[in-house]
Write an enzyme that holds these catalytic residues in place. Structure first.
Site, PDB file in Angstrom:
ATOM      1  CG  ASP A  14      -1.967  -1.070   1.194  1.00  0.00           C
ATOM      2  OD1 ASP A  14      -2.364  -1.470   0.087  1.00  0.00           O
ATOM      3  OD2 ASP A  14      -2.380  -1.533   2.283  1.00  0.00           O
ATOM      4  NE  ARG A  94      -1.969   1.317  11.367  1.00  0.00           N
ATOM      5  CZ  ARG A  94      -1.037   0.529  10.871  1.00  0.00           C
ATOM      6  NH1 ARG A  94       0.196   0.600  11.344  1.00  0.00           N
ATOM      7  NH2 ARG A  94      -1.291  -0.336   9.930  1.00  0.00           N
ATOM      8  CG  ASP A 123      -4.873   0.551  10.165  1.00  0.00           C
ATOM      9  OD1 ASP A 123      -5.058   0.507  11.394  1.00  0.00           O
ATOM     10  OD2 ASP A 123      -4.335  -0.361   9.522  1.00  0.00           O
ATOM     11  CB  SER A 172      -3.314  -7.369   3.979  1.00  0.00           C
ATOM     12  OG  SER A 172      -3.104  -6.179   4.693  1.00  0.00           O
TER      13      SER A 172
HETATM   14  N1  ARG Z   1      -8.325  -5.447  12.401  1.00  0.00           N
HETATM   15  C1  ARG Z   1      -7.174  -4.949  13.046  1.00  0.00           C
HETATM   16  C2  ARG Z   1      -7.331  -3.505  13.391  1.00  0.00           C
HETATM   17  O1  ARG Z   1      -8.167  -2.845  12.848  1.00  0.00           O
HETATM   18  C3  ARG Z   1      -5.900  -5.244  12.282  1.00  0.00           C
HETATM   19  C4  ARG Z   1      -5.727  -4.432  11.056  1.00  0.00           C
HETATM   20  C5  ARG Z   1      -4.517  -4.798  10.355  1.00  0.00           C
HETATM   21  N2  ARG Z   1      -4.155  -3.737   9.478  1.00  0.00           N
HETATM   22  C6  ARG Z   1      -3.625  -3.889   8.323  1.00  0.00           C
HETATM   23  N3  ARG Z   1      -3.350  -2.832   7.692  1.00  0.00           N
HETATM   24  N4  ARG Z   1      -3.387  -5.075   7.824  1.00  0.00           N
HETATM   25  O2  ARG Z   1      -6.648  -2.990  14.229  1.00  0.00           O
END
Ligand code: ARG
Length: 399
Positions: A14, A94, A123, A172
């Site tokens: 990404d 984050r 995110d 991912s």
């Molecule tokens: N579902 C989790 C969260 O929202 C993990 C997200 C993982 N993020 C990613 N960019 N693969 O915190």
């Protein structure tokens, strides 16, 4: 003068795609920032990758200590598991990453802030809200803004000679000291079992035939020593991750409600987090009154919800933090966990603040608890329930 954009850069699909987008579609000079939150990546390689993509400047920031002390430790104190399962590894990192990006954005006088989040995940919420709390600059999110999917991104990456490793092609991944999130690909069928090779922190085969014990010592809610050794925060978490992962402990597979309303199937490896939170919450039960225990679990749930939902800076979260901090005063002691072939349970706990009293609890003859006192208590305790039940029965026989 060219526009200048700044981007939190992991070196993955990404964010690599976003660098090129910013340069080509938005005509920007790009500054990348990689924040080390214990993801274990080779920072030199990421920097080389950023340079190869043509960024004008790249920053590496080691934020591991801050991540543990300001984000992971508070989450242990809050026993933070979103929807009772997810330790918030990604969610906690984050706001810190976004804060670091903001610091450099100010120094470099950039004209835009960018991130590589999609419009489907959590995110974007976490990044946007932290960035917005500290700056009024435009936020650009090409994956979201252009509605890009992974297939299109992979094709775009190929066209621009961006190298993507083979794991990233299948899943991912987002990882840091607190956990590893694995999404996408075959995992998108919620009924199909994750393949063994999705996991790298937790052993799924050839597990030891003997149980592993781990003793965790807490002081005021913070883990300070493991197996009799005082360890500094980063080392302590690494140690528990490794030991529990080797015993097959730490995989979570659940259905999660995202902020934007999507239900997703999420798979995590979070051995250290699960052990530390289990041990911490067990210790709290020993040192807190039943009233504190009952109330704190509501606070904990809300804390996890806010942290998950990108509301790390919300005043409510700060208020909850204040409550949680006070509640941690007696949370000192040691908890013993037994790990065996993927299972984990508490098998012992002790604390100088323990409210457990053997002479009150024992069924033996040394008991000091006068059972006769209970009779009146029980009668009063249930008085409204028993009255209501009697009344309901009387009414239903009339109808
Ligand atoms: N579902 C989790 C969260 O929202 C993990 C997200 C993982 N993020 C990613 N960019 N693969 O915190």
């Amino acid at each position: 003068m060219a526009e200048k954009g700044i981007l939190a850069f992991s070196g993955g699909l990404d964010t690599s795609v976003v660098v090129k987008y910013l340069q080509e579609e938005y005509n920007m000079d790009v500054i990348t920032v990689t924040v080390d939150v214990g993801q274990g990546d080779d920072q030199k390689k990421i920097e080389a990758k950023a340079k190869k993509l043509g960024v004008i400047k790249h920053y590496n920031i080691d934020a591991r200590k801050e991540f543990v002390e300001k984000f992971i430790f508070p989450s242990i104190k809050a026993n933070a598991l979103y929807q009772k399962k997810y330790c918030l590894a990604t969610a906690l990192a984050r706001p810190l990453i976004a804060e670091k990006v903001l610091e450099i954005a100010k120094k470099e006088k950039v004209t835009s802030l960018a991130h590589g989040c999609s419009g489907k995940g959590n995110d974007q919420v976490r990044f946007d809200i932290t960035l917005r709390s500290g700056s009024d600059l435009p936020i650009i999110a090409p994956i979201r803004d252009k509605n890009l999917d992974r297939v299109t991104e992979l094709a775009f990456a190929k066209k621009h000679g961006i190298e993507i490793d083979s794991v990233a092609k299948r899943f991912s991944i987002d990882q840091n000291l607190w956990g590893r999130a694995i999404e996408g690909g075959v995992l998108e069928d919620p009924y199909s079992e994750p393949p063994d090779d999705a996991f790298i922190w937790v052993k799924t085969k050839n597990l030891p035939d003997k149980p592993t014990y781990i003793e965790i010592k807490f002081e005021k809610g913070i883990p300070v020593a493991v197996d009799g050794k005082s360890l500094e925060p980063i080392k302590l978490i690494e140690y528990v991750n490794k030991k529990a992962g080797d015993a097959g402990v730490g995989i979570i597979d659940h259905i999660e409600d995202r902020v934007v309303g999507i239900k997703s199937r999420e798979v995590y490896e979070t051995p250290g987090a699960l052990c530390l939170i289990e041990a911490h919450s067990d210790l709290e039960k020993m040192v807190h009154t039943k009233h504190e225990n009952k109330f704190k679990s509501i606070i904990d749930d809300e804390w996890a919800y806010l942290a998950y939902s990108g509301l790390w800076q919300d005043p409510l979260k700060q208020d909850l933090d204040a409550f949680i901090e006070t509640s941690q005063k007696p949370v000192s002691g040691t908890v013993k966990l037994k790990l065996f072939k993927g299972s984990m349970r508490v098998v012992g706990r002790k604390s100088e603040y323990s409210l457990y009293s053997h002479k009150i609890a024992t069924y033996g003859s040394e008991s000091t608890f006068d059972q006769k006192m209970a009779k009146g208590f029980v009668e009063l305790w249930g008085i409204q329930s028993t009255e209501a039940n009697k009344l309901q029965k009387k009414r239903s026989t009339k109808i």
